[in-house]
Design an enzyme around this catalytic site. Structure first.
Site, PDB file in Angstrom:
ATOM      1  N   LYS A  12      24.750  61.806 -18.134  1.00 55.66           N
ATOM      2  CA  LYS A  12      24.521  63.094 -17.462  1.00 55.66           C
ATOM      3  C   LYS A  12      24.368  62.872 -15.961  1.00 55.66           C
ATOM      4  O   LYS A  12      24.025  61.767 -15.507  1.00 55.66           O
ATOM      5  CB  LYS A  12      23.288  63.816 -18.008  1.00 55.66           C
ATOM      6  CG  LYS A  12      21.932  63.096 -17.832  1.00 55.66           C
ATOM      7  CD  LYS A  12      21.253  63.306 -16.494  1.00 55.66           C
ATOM      8  CE  LYS A  12      19.938  62.546 -16.385  1.00 55.66           C
ATOM      9  NZ  LYS A  12      19.456  62.263 -15.063  1.00 55.66           N
ATOM     10  N   MET A  39      21.367  58.180 -14.932  1.00 55.91           N
ATOM     11  CA  MET A  39      22.412  58.857 -15.714  1.00 55.91           C
ATOM     12  C   MET A  39      22.028  58.977 -17.186  1.00 55.91           C
ATOM     13  O   MET A  39      22.870  59.281 -18.034  1.00 55.91           O
ATOM     14  CB  MET A  39      23.742  58.121 -15.574  1.00 55.91           C
ATOM     15  CG  MET A  39      24.203  58.038 -14.130  1.00 55.91           C
ATOM     16  SD  MET A  39      25.915  57.601 -14.007  1.00 55.91           S
ATOM     17  CE  MET A  39      26.722  59.151 -14.400  1.00 55.91           C
ATOM     18  N   ALA A  40      20.763  58.728 -17.500  1.00 56.73           N
ATOM     19  CA  ALA A  40      20.223  58.886 -18.856  1.00 56.73           C
ATOM     20  C   ALA A  40      20.917  58.024 -19.903  1.00 56.73           C
ATOM     21  O   ALA A  40      21.036  58.422 -21.061  1.00 56.73           O
ATOM     22  CB  ALA A  40      20.262  60.362 -19.279  1.00 56.73           C
ATOM     23  N   GLY A  60      19.985  55.271 -21.525  1.00 59.15           N
ATOM     24  CA  GLY A  60      19.139  54.965 -22.680  1.00 59.15           C
ATOM     25  C   GLY A  60      18.819  56.214 -23.489  1.00 59.15           C
ATOM     26  O   GLY A  60      18.878  56.208 -24.721  1.00 59.15           O
ATOM     27  N   ASP A  76      14.280  63.149 -21.415  1.00 63.24           N
ATOM     28  CA  ASP A  76      15.685  63.575 -21.316  1.00 63.24           C
ATOM     29  C   ASP A  76      16.389  63.611 -22.679  1.00 63.24           C
ATOM     30  O   ASP A  76      17.520  64.089 -22.785  1.00 63.24           O
ATOM     31  CB  ASP A  76      16.485  62.612 -20.412  1.00 63.24           C
ATOM     32  CG  ASP A  76      16.217  62.849 -18.926  1.00 63.24           C
ATOM     33  OD1 ASP A  76      15.629  63.885 -18.584  1.00 63.24           O
ATOM     34  OD2 ASP A  76      16.612  61.988 -18.116  1.00 63.24           O
TER      35      ASP A  76
END
Ligand code: ATP
Length: 287
Positions: A11, A99-100, A102, A136
């Protein structure tokens, strides 16, 4: 079903504001999240043994610290399925990049275990389990274009983002999200992005309005720590980006370009100047 393969998408934050802090240390956010077409590929296989993770990338933990592992344990605690899982991770999403990566792997794992063991959990149930792994994760379960409030778990689906050409560049540094939020708390004040305006621009499918409203409060912390982020932003602008922004807690920068050709030229220039470790021309997508 014995095996299941799925994609875990990265993301970017089109807008990221921090509007408060809870007593437990969690921050209250107001963000507009967007999935982009950069993804890890995860393959899950049922086994008679325990949980095992392997990856083509040497930079992520392969034990209990991996968010994939945590997601499997949470699903087992909740649904009590029997048997082990072997997971193979093809890692493409930059690590510790904002960028999320994990969180997205964890969300894909929740979906995959649900399918593989035919558990019948709803998206909402998976999100409730996901928030215990990371703020997230609930967003990453659904992906697409969303406003995320609360600690990130209050989600409002928005219209799909208008078609954009996006250049994503991650410099060769890693940023710890926790440290960035801690340093934000020490600032006496910061300017807030126009999240509401961003939501309106998306509702109106106004690409120019969207680009004009990119904003991230965390830039005020991470850019002074890592000036290369500003250098990449300046280079993207010089190469024709309509606007650009750091994603999440950084250090990844993304730029919006009107034409793919310009984005590809900027990509070459940034690579030539050795400003980034990983660089992609991509676009918004749904998962
Ligand atoms: P966010 O945008 O949600 O803050 P991020 O992109 O900054 O996330 P991640 O790539 O998720 O950060 O990595 C943060 C840390 O999490 C890494 O240092 C890594 O050791 C650990 N980690 C655990 N599991 C994973 C995973 N499956 N993929 C990537 N990193 C993982």
């Amino acid at each position: 079903m014995e095996q299941y393969t799925c994609k875990a998408y990265a993301k970017i934050n089109l807008s990221l504001d921090v509007i408060g802090r809870l007593e437990n240390g969690y921050h209250l956010v107001d963000m507009v999240m967007q999935t982009v077409d950069i993804y890890d590929v995860l393959t899950f296989e049922k086994t008679m043994g325990e949980i095992s993770i392997q990856s083509d990338c040497g930079d992520i933990p392969l034990d209990q610290d991996n968010l994939i592992y945590k997601a499997i344990i949470k699903m087992r605690e909740r649904f009590g399925f029997v048997g082990g899982v072997k997971v193979s991770v093809e890692k493409n999403i930059p690590i510790a990049a904002g960028m999320a990566g994990g969180s997205s792997d964890a969300a894909a794992t929740l979906r995959a275990i649900n399918e593989l063991f035919e558990l019948g959990a709803s998206v909402k149930e998976l999100q409730e389990i996901g928030v215990k792994i990371g703020a997230d994760v609930p967003y990453c379960v659904e992906g697409g274009t969303m406003r995320a409030e609360g600690i990130g778990e209050k989600l409002t689906a928005l219209k799909s983002c208008p078609g954009l050409c996006i250049l994503v560049a991650k410099p060769d540094i890693n940023v710890a999200t926790k440290e960035v939020y801690q340093r934000l708390d020490d600032l006496s004040g910061y300017s807030h992005p126009d999240v509401e305006g961003m939501v309106q621009a998306i509702a109106n499918q106004d690409g120019k309005g969207l680009a004009a409203r990119l904003g991230n409060v965390l830039e005020e912390v991470t850019i002074p720590m890592h000036p290369v982020i500003q250098t990449i932003k300046d280079e993207m602008r010089r190469m024709g980006a309509v606007n650009c922004l750091m994603s999440g807690s950084g250090p990844t920068v993304f730029g919006i370009f009107e034409e793919e050709k310009q984005a590809r030229e900027a990509k070459e220039k940034i690579a030539e100047k050795n400003l980034s470790k990983q660089i992609f021309v991509t676009c918004p997508c749904d998962i």
